[in-house]
Design a protein around this motif. Structure first.
Motif, PDB file in Angstrom:
ATOM      1  N   GLN A  49      47.243   4.659  75.308  1.00  0.00           N
ATOM      2  CA  GLN A  49      46.502   4.192  76.475  1.00  0.00           C
ATOM      3  C   GLN A  49      45.228   5.002  76.687  1.00  0.00           C
ATOM      4  N   ARG A  50      44.162   4.292  77.073  1.00  0.00           N
ATOM      5  CA  ARG A  50      42.866   4.901  77.416  1.00  0.00           C
ATOM      6  C   ARG A  50      42.265   5.684  76.240  1.00  0.00           C
ATOM      7  N   THR A  51      42.476   5.187  75.016  1.00  0.00           N
ATOM      8  CA  THR A  51      41.902   5.811  73.832  1.00  0.00           C
ATOM      9  C   THR A  51      40.923   4.848  73.167  1.00  0.00           C
ATOM     10  N   ARG A  52      40.156   5.398  72.249  1.00  0.00           N
ATOM     11  CA  ARG A  52      39.245   4.572  71.458  1.00  0.00           C
ATOM     12  C   ARG A  52      40.027   3.511  70.682  1.00  0.00           C
ATOM     13  N   ALA A  53      41.179   3.895  70.153  1.00  0.00           N
ATOM     14  CA  ALA A  53      42.006   2.957  69.385  1.00  0.00           C
ATOM     15  C   ALA A  53      42.485   1.796  70.250  1.00  0.00           C
ATOM     16  N   ALA A  54      42.827   2.070  71.514  1.00  0.00           N
ATOM     17  CA  ALA A  54      43.273   1.002  72.405  1.00  0.00           C
ATOM     18  C   ALA A  54      42.157  -0.006  72.645  1.00  0.00           C
ATOM     19  N   THR A  55      40.945   0.495  72.893  1.00  0.00           N
ATOM     20  CA  THR A  55      39.801  -0.402  73.082  1.00  0.00           C
ATOM     21  C   THR A  55      39.531  -1.208  71.824  1.00  0.00           C
ATOM     22  N   GLU A  56      39.609  -0.560  70.677  1.00  0.00           N
ATOM     23  CA  GLU A  56      39.352  -1.266  69.418  1.00  0.00           C
ATOM     24  C   GLU A  56      40.386  -2.354  69.179  1.00  0.00           C
ATOM     25  N   ALA A  57      41.648  -2.097  69.526  1.00  0.00           N
ATOM     26  CA  ALA A  57      42.698  -3.096  69.336  1.00  0.00           C
ATOM     27  C   ALA A  57      42.404  -4.352  70.154  1.00  0.00           C
ATOM     28  N   ILE A  58      42.044  -4.165  71.418  1.00  0.00           N
ATOM     29  CA  ILE A  58      41.701  -5.315  72.261  1.00  0.00           C
ATOM     30  C   ILE A  58      40.461  -6.019  71.725  1.00  0.00           C
ATOM     31  N   PHE A  59      39.456  -5.240  71.326  1.00  0.00           N
ATOM     32  CA  PHE A  59      38.224  -5.822  70.792  1.00  0.00           C
ATOM     33  C   PHE A  59      38.517  -6.699  69.569  1.00  0.00           C
ATOM     34  N   LEU A  60      39.357  -6.218  68.659  1.00  0.00           N
ATOM     35  CA  LEU A  60      39.646  -6.981  67.447  1.00  0.00           C
ATOM     36  C   LEU A  60      40.314  -8.313  67.763  1.00  0.00           C
ATOM     37  N   LEU A  61      41.176  -8.325  68.781  1.00  0.00           N
ATOM     38  CA  LEU A  61      41.814  -9.586  69.138  1.00  0.00           C
ATOM     39  C   LEU A  61      40.835 -10.511  69.851  1.00  0.00           C
ATOM     40  N   MET A  62      39.940  -9.949  70.667  1.00  0.00           N
ATOM     41  CA  MET A  62      38.906 -10.763  71.289  1.00  0.00           C
ATOM     42  C   MET A  62      38.014 -11.387  70.216  1.00  0.00           C
ATOM     43  N   GLN A  63      37.620 -10.590  69.257  1.00  0.00           N
ATOM     44  CA  GLN A  63      36.772 -11.060  68.162  1.00  0.00           C
ATOM     45  C   GLN A  63      37.476 -12.148  67.362  1.00  0.00           C
ATOM     46  N   HIS A  64      38.753 -11.963  67.117  1.00  0.00           N
ATOM     47  CA  HIS A  64      39.532 -12.958  66.379  1.00  0.00           C
ATOM     48  C   HIS A  64      39.561 -14.283  67.141  1.00  0.00           C
ATOM     49  N   ALA A  65      39.744 -14.211  68.456  1.00  0.00           N
ATOM     50  CA  ALA A  65      39.832 -15.429  69.262  1.00  0.00           C
ATOM     51  C   ALA A  65      38.523 -16.204  69.259  1.00  0.00           C
ATOM     52  N   PHE A  66      37.417 -15.497  69.449  1.00  0.00           N
ATOM     53  CA  PHE A  66      36.123 -16.176  69.578  1.00  0.00           C
ATOM     54  C   PHE A  66      35.459 -16.448  68.226  1.00  0.00           C
ATOM     55  N   ASP A  67      35.343 -15.431  67.396  1.00  0.00           N
ATOM     56  CA  ASP A  67      34.532 -15.556  66.179  1.00  0.00           C
ATOM     57  C   ASP A  67      35.268 -16.208  65.020  1.00  0.00           C
ATOM     58  N   GLU A  68      36.564 -16.016  64.938  1.00  0.00           N
ATOM     59  CA  GLU A  68      37.317 -16.534  63.792  1.00  0.00           C
ATOM     60  C   GLU A  68      38.090 -17.807  64.139  1.00  0.00           C
ATOM     61  N   LEU A  69      38.680 -17.855  65.319  1.00  0.00           N
ATOM     62  CA  LEU A  69      39.458 -19.035  65.711  1.00  0.00           C
ATOM     63  C   LEU A  69      38.642 -20.044  66.498  1.00  0.00           C
ATOM     64  N   GLY A  70      37.509 -19.611  67.049  1.00  0.00           N
ATOM     65  CA  GLY A  70      36.595 -20.533  67.708  1.00  0.00           C
ATOM     66  C   GLY A  70      37.016 -21.013  69.083  1.00  0.00           C
ATOM     67  N   TYR A  71      37.774 -20.198  69.816  1.00  0.00           N
ATOM     68  CA  TYR A  71      38.182 -20.612  71.153  1.00  0.00           C
ATOM     69  C   TYR A  71      37.017 -20.503  72.136  1.00  0.00           C
ATOM     70  N   ALA A  72      37.061 -21.347  73.158  1.00  0.00           N
ATOM     71  CA  ALA A  72      35.999 -21.386  74.164  1.00  0.00           C
ATOM     72  C   ALA A  72      36.324 -20.527  75.374  1.00  0.00           C
ATOM     73  N   ARG A  73      37.596 -20.254  75.593  1.00  0.00           N
ATOM     74  CA  ARG A  73      38.032 -19.532  76.788  1.00  0.00           C
ATOM     75  C   ARG A  73      39.133 -18.545  76.413  1.00  0.00           C
ATOM     76  N   LEU A  74      38.954 -17.305  76.834  1.00  0.00           N
ATOM     77  CA  LEU A  74      39.946 -16.254  76.597  1.00  0.00           C
ATOM     78  C   LEU A  74      40.423 -15.740  77.950  1.00  0.00           C
ATOM     79  N   VAL A  75      41.728 -15.673  78.131  1.00  0.00           N
ATOM     80  CA  VAL A  75      42.332 -15.347  79.426  1.00  0.00           C
ATOM     81  C   VAL A  75      42.982 -13.968  79.384  1.00  0.00           C
ATOM     82  N   TRP A  76      42.900 -13.290  80.521  1.00  0.00           N
ATOM     83  CA  TRP A  76      43.616 -12.032  80.757  1.00  0.00           C
ATOM     84  C   TRP A  76      44.262 -12.161  82.127  1.00  0.00           C
ATOM     85  N   ARG A  77      45.567 -12.045  82.198  1.00  0.00           N
ATOM     86  CA  ARG A  77      46.241 -12.118  83.499  1.00  0.00           C
ATOM     87  C   ARG A  77      47.223 -10.968  83.624  1.00  0.00           C
ATOM     88  N   CYS A  78      47.481 -10.580  84.850  1.00  0.00           N
ATOM     89  CA  CYS A  78      48.382  -9.462  85.099  1.00  0.00           C
ATOM     90  C   CYS A  78      48.856  -9.526  86.543  1.00  0.00           C
TER      91      CYS A  78
END
Length: 206
Positions: free
Chosen positions: A93-122
């Motif tokens: 938690q709260r490390t560079r690796a944690a940010t990179e992990a989220i970034f890679l999944l965001m990138q996968h959703a938008f740039d590779e899978l082509g989704y228009a909307r990405l959701v975060w809920r909690c």
């Protein structure tokens, strides 16, 4: 840091990462796990979900699996997908690796899978997750009152989203933050992600 499809070979690392980390499970529907066998059974279940792919996060600082995250509520026809069911050990938690992990999944959703909307809920009580959503650039959409029962308690749920046309500027800021030049010899970030956005986008972020 690397993401790997969650699998049985991650169980040993994940059990070690889960020790003395009871509070890290507070806002998840599952956990903490009393035994290694209980966690192993849960990981095996997550690893074979066809409608919710999970990845283990192998941290660069120790090369061990230190958590997991997934895509869920996937609606290809609507161009919508969610990052969810995130469990990061206290070490991650709260490390560079944690940010990179989220970034890679965001990138996968938008740039590779082509989704228009990405959701975060909690859950609304999960202030750390709500701050994280804002930090990554998600926009708050509102609260669903009494929308989920988690561990016996009726919870309000906060919704956040990012759209494809918003992604390029957030991607640039995240890449700038993750750049090696942004970290000193001790691994401390020289600039915050909010500061980078303020400089590059002319916007005020907290």
């Amino acid at each position: 840091m690397s993401l790997e499809p969650l699998a049985e070979n991650h169980i040993h690392d994940l059990w070690a990462a889960a020790q003395n980390a009871e509070q890290s499970w507070t806002y998840l529907r599952y956990g903490p796990f009393a035994t290694a066998d209980a966690l192993a059974s849960h990981v095996r279940d997550l690893a074979v979900r066809d409608d919710q792919p999970f990845w283990a996060v192998r941290a660069g600082f120790n090369r061990q699996a230190e958590g997991w995250l997934s895509f869920c509520d996937i609606y290809p026809a609507d161009g919508a997908i969610e990052i969810g069911s995130i469990w990061f050990s206290p070490r991650l938690q709260r490390t560079r690796a944690a940010t990179e992990a989220i970034f890679l999944l965001m990138q996968h959703a938008f740039d590779e899978l082509g989704y228009a909307r990405l959701v975060w809920r909690c859950q609304t009580l999960n202030t750390a997750s709500r701050r994280a959503a804002e930090r990554y650039g998600f926009k708050a959409e509102g609260i669903w009152r009494a929308a989920a029962i988690v561990k016996g308690w009726q919870r309000d749920v906060a919704w956040h989203s990012m759209l494809a046309d918003e992604w390029p500027s957030h991607k640039a800021a995240l890449l700038a933050w993750l750049d090696d030049n942004n970290f000193d010899a001790n691994g401390t970030a020289r600039s915050t992600l909010a500061g980078i956005r303020a400089r590059t986008q002319g916007s005020k972020w907290t």
